[in-house]
Design a protein around this motif. Sequence first.
Motif, PDB file in Angstrom:
ATOM      1  N   GLU B 126      -7.849  43.007  78.092  1.00  0.00           N
ATOM      2  CA  GLU B 126      -7.709  43.452  76.702  1.00  0.00           C
ATOM      3  C   GLU B 126      -9.047  44.023  76.248  1.00  0.00           C
ATOM      4  O   GLU B 126      -9.730  43.422  75.420  1.00  0.00           O
ATOM      5  CB  GLU B 126      -7.325  42.269  75.792  1.00  0.00           C
ATOM      6  CG  GLU B 126      -6.117  41.483  76.240  1.00  0.00           C
ATOM      7  CD  GLU B 126      -4.825  42.061  75.713  1.00  0.00           C
ATOM      8  OE1 GLU B 126      -4.871  42.832  74.735  1.00  0.00           O
ATOM      9  OE2 GLU B 126      -3.765  41.762  76.299  1.00  0.00           O
ATOM     10  N   ASN B 128     -11.964  45.563  74.387  1.00  0.00           N
ATOM     11  CA  ASN B 128     -12.329  46.033  73.038  1.00  0.00           C
ATOM     12  C   ASN B 128     -12.802  47.476  73.061  1.00  0.00           C
ATOM     13  O   ASN B 128     -12.515  48.253  72.172  1.00  0.00           O
ATOM     14  CB  ASN B 128     -13.495  45.197  72.497  1.00  0.00           C
ATOM     15  CG  ASN B 128     -13.062  43.839  72.040  1.00  0.00           C
ATOM     16  OD1 ASN B 128     -11.866  43.580  71.954  1.00  0.00           O
ATOM     17  ND2 ASN B 128     -14.009  42.993  71.739  1.00  0.00           N
ATOM     18  N   CYS B 129     -13.559  47.814  74.101  1.00  0.00           N
ATOM     19  CA  CYS B 129     -14.174  49.132  74.176  1.00  0.00           C
ATOM     20  C   CYS B 129     -13.117  50.231  74.183  1.00  0.00           C
ATOM     21  O   CYS B 129     -13.308  51.291  73.589  1.00  0.00           O
ATOM     22  CB  CYS B 129     -15.050  49.220  75.424  1.00  0.00           C
ATOM     23  SG  CYS B 129     -14.178  48.819  76.952  1.00  0.00           S
ATOM     24  N   GLN B 131     -10.025  49.954  72.941  1.00  0.00           N
ATOM     25  CA  GLN B 131      -9.323  49.958  71.653  1.00  0.00           C
ATOM     26  C   GLN B 131     -10.029  50.827  70.617  1.00  0.00           C
ATOM     27  O   GLN B 131      -9.380  51.467  69.803  1.00  0.00           O
ATOM     28  CB  GLN B 131      -9.220  48.527  71.106  1.00  0.00           C
ATOM     29  CG  GLN B 131      -8.281  47.645  71.897  1.00  0.00           C
ATOM     30  CD  GLN B 131      -8.382  46.184  71.486  1.00  0.00           C
ATOM     31  OE1 GLN B 131      -8.849  45.865  70.405  1.00  0.00           O
ATOM     32  NE2 GLN B 131      -7.952  45.297  72.357  1.00  0.00           N
ATOM     33  N   CYS B 159     -17.825  52.369  71.726  1.00  0.00           N
ATOM     34  CA  CYS B 159     -17.449  51.458  72.820  1.00  0.00           C
ATOM     35  C   CYS B 159     -18.619  50.564  73.206  1.00  0.00           C
ATOM     36  O   CYS B 159     -18.432  49.403  73.545  1.00  0.00           O
ATOM     37  CB  CYS B 159     -16.957  52.266  74.015  1.00  0.00           C
ATOM     38  SG  CYS B 159     -18.102  53.529  74.572  1.00  0.00           S
ATOM     39  N   ALA B 162     -18.700  47.840  70.819  1.00  0.00           N
ATOM     40  CA  ALA B 162     -17.546  46.942  70.904  1.00  0.00           C
ATOM     41  C   ALA B 162     -17.631  46.016  72.108  1.00  0.00           C
ATOM     42  O   ALA B 162     -17.110  44.909  72.073  1.00  0.00           O
ATOM     43  CB  ALA B 162     -16.259  47.758  70.977  1.00  0.00           C
ATOM     44  N   CYS B 163     -18.293  46.450  73.171  1.00  0.00           N
ATOM     45  CA  CYS B 163     -18.326  45.637  74.398  1.00  0.00           C
ATOM     46  C   CYS B 163     -19.182  44.390  74.181  1.00  0.00           C
ATOM     47  O   CYS B 163     -20.371  44.501  73.886  1.00  0.00           O
ATOM     48  CB  CYS B 163     -18.889  46.435  75.571  1.00  0.00           C
ATOM     49  SG  CYS B 163     -19.096  45.426  77.052  1.00  0.00           S
ATOM     50  N   THR B 232     -14.197  35.761  73.244  1.00  0.00           N
ATOM     51  CA  THR B 232     -14.020  37.086  72.656  1.00  0.00           C
ATOM     52  C   THR B 232     -12.617  37.634  72.889  1.00  0.00           C
ATOM     53  O   THR B 232     -12.238  38.643  72.301  1.00  0.00           O
ATOM     54  CB  THR B 232     -15.022  38.107  73.253  1.00  0.00           C
ATOM     55  OG1 THR B 232     -14.773  38.236  74.650  1.00  0.00           O
ATOM     56  CG2 THR B 232     -16.456  37.679  73.037  1.00  0.00           C
ATOM     57  N   ASN B 234     -11.341  39.092  75.472  1.00  0.00           N
ATOM     58  CA  ASN B 234     -11.226  40.319  76.264  1.00  0.00           C
ATOM     59  C   ASN B 234     -10.541  40.093  77.611  1.00  0.00           C
ATOM     60  O   ASN B 234     -10.123  41.041  78.240  1.00  0.00           O
ATOM     61  CB  ASN B 234     -12.612  40.930  76.499  1.00  0.00           C
ATOM     62  CG  ASN B 234     -13.076  41.725  75.304  1.00  0.00           C
ATOM     63  OD1 ASN B 234     -13.250  42.926  75.386  1.00  0.00           O
ATOM     64  ND2 ASN B 234     -13.245  41.079  74.167  1.00  0.00           N
TER      65      ASN B 234
END
Lengths: 160, 248
Positions: B126, B128-129, B131, B159, B162-163, B232, B234
């Motif tokens: 999933e 984040n980067c 998304q 990104c 977000a990572c 997180t 991810n």
Amino acid sequence: MKTYDHIIRFALLIIVVIVGFCIVRTYMVPESFGNHGSYTYAYYRADSKIEQAARTVVYQGTEHCTACHAPQAADLAEGTHAALDCESCHGSFKAHNNNTPDRMAISDPIDTCMVCHEGLNARPSEFPQISSFAAHVTDLEETLQPDMNCATCHDPHMPM
Amino acid sequence: MKHDRREFIKKAGWTFIGSGLYINLFTLDKALAGSTCTGIRNLYAFIVNTETCIGCGKCVEACRVENNVPPENYRTWVERYTILQDGSVEVDSPHGGEKGFEPVPFKKTSIQKSFFVPKLCNHCKEPNCVQVCPVGATYVTDDGFVLIDEKRCIGCSYCMMACPYSARFMNPVTHTADKCTWCYHRIRQGKTTACVEVCPVGARLFGRVDDPDGPIAKLLKAKRLQVLKPETGNEPMVLYVGLDKEVC
């Protein structure tokens, strides 16, 4: 008498804008761009995958080297360095082009070994380590000679 | 044309019922299917063994040469954690560990424990980067690689922010986001990643999760594995053996 001219003009303008947008969009958006399974995670240009998969491989692996360097590869497979790849120490095969095999030779036969075998607290204690080259030689009650290096006693391909 | 209130309420009611039916019958099922079934399967995993890593930095060097990574930028790097007797934690990674490590400036008796932690892009389930990318330049392939399309990337660096693992960097040459691809080109051409290939102690392993004879399936059975920053959400596909609580 009502007149609709202003509405028609406006409608035409809207149509021109919409058609213009569609034409520009056709040229701007790549053909393979779109939803490939998920708007959140897979909204992309599919050709990008093909382009990335086609990139040239640089590190070739021990099997590739064995074709010409079979004796060295056989030595490597027997000793304690069996888990190593040729390119781990010699660097990438990229340097091997233009008939200049010397570029893959080990330039510093002490530092090359010390990168892995210098004693560090963070290294697993069971991994063979020495505090320094000079200390290692004197610990073994040998006389330190100026032209000595690790390969004087150890064959780098099968060190033990 | 006469407009009365009764007529308006009647029409509004029918419209409401009609649109409700339309959404239910034609779009809701598709929307629900889209949210649960993405068509992406995370077929690959990467296992890092912090118990055997010797911090030689061969992986960092191989990654740079294989992927043409500009100097002082890292797709993979090695961190050294030194936990002292007083509980303080020192982390260092000189040149990403590429040139190896020097001994730490602490007395041996003051060190409780010390170990290396190699890091790379986690190729999350999933991510984040992905998304947050506003232009569809980063994506997950149908077999679970998180990749960047450098031709579409506009270099906004959302990104990177977000990572949670700081796995991404701004490539100073292309001016686009850059990160580990799990050597996508090598995997597609039947080889393993460059870092796995050169690792002298087998501290890095890569392969398919569903291959029963592969290294990943064996370790998944034999070892207890942890991921970085599980909170997180991810869901990383890079799994660690021997991860300490101090590692983040």
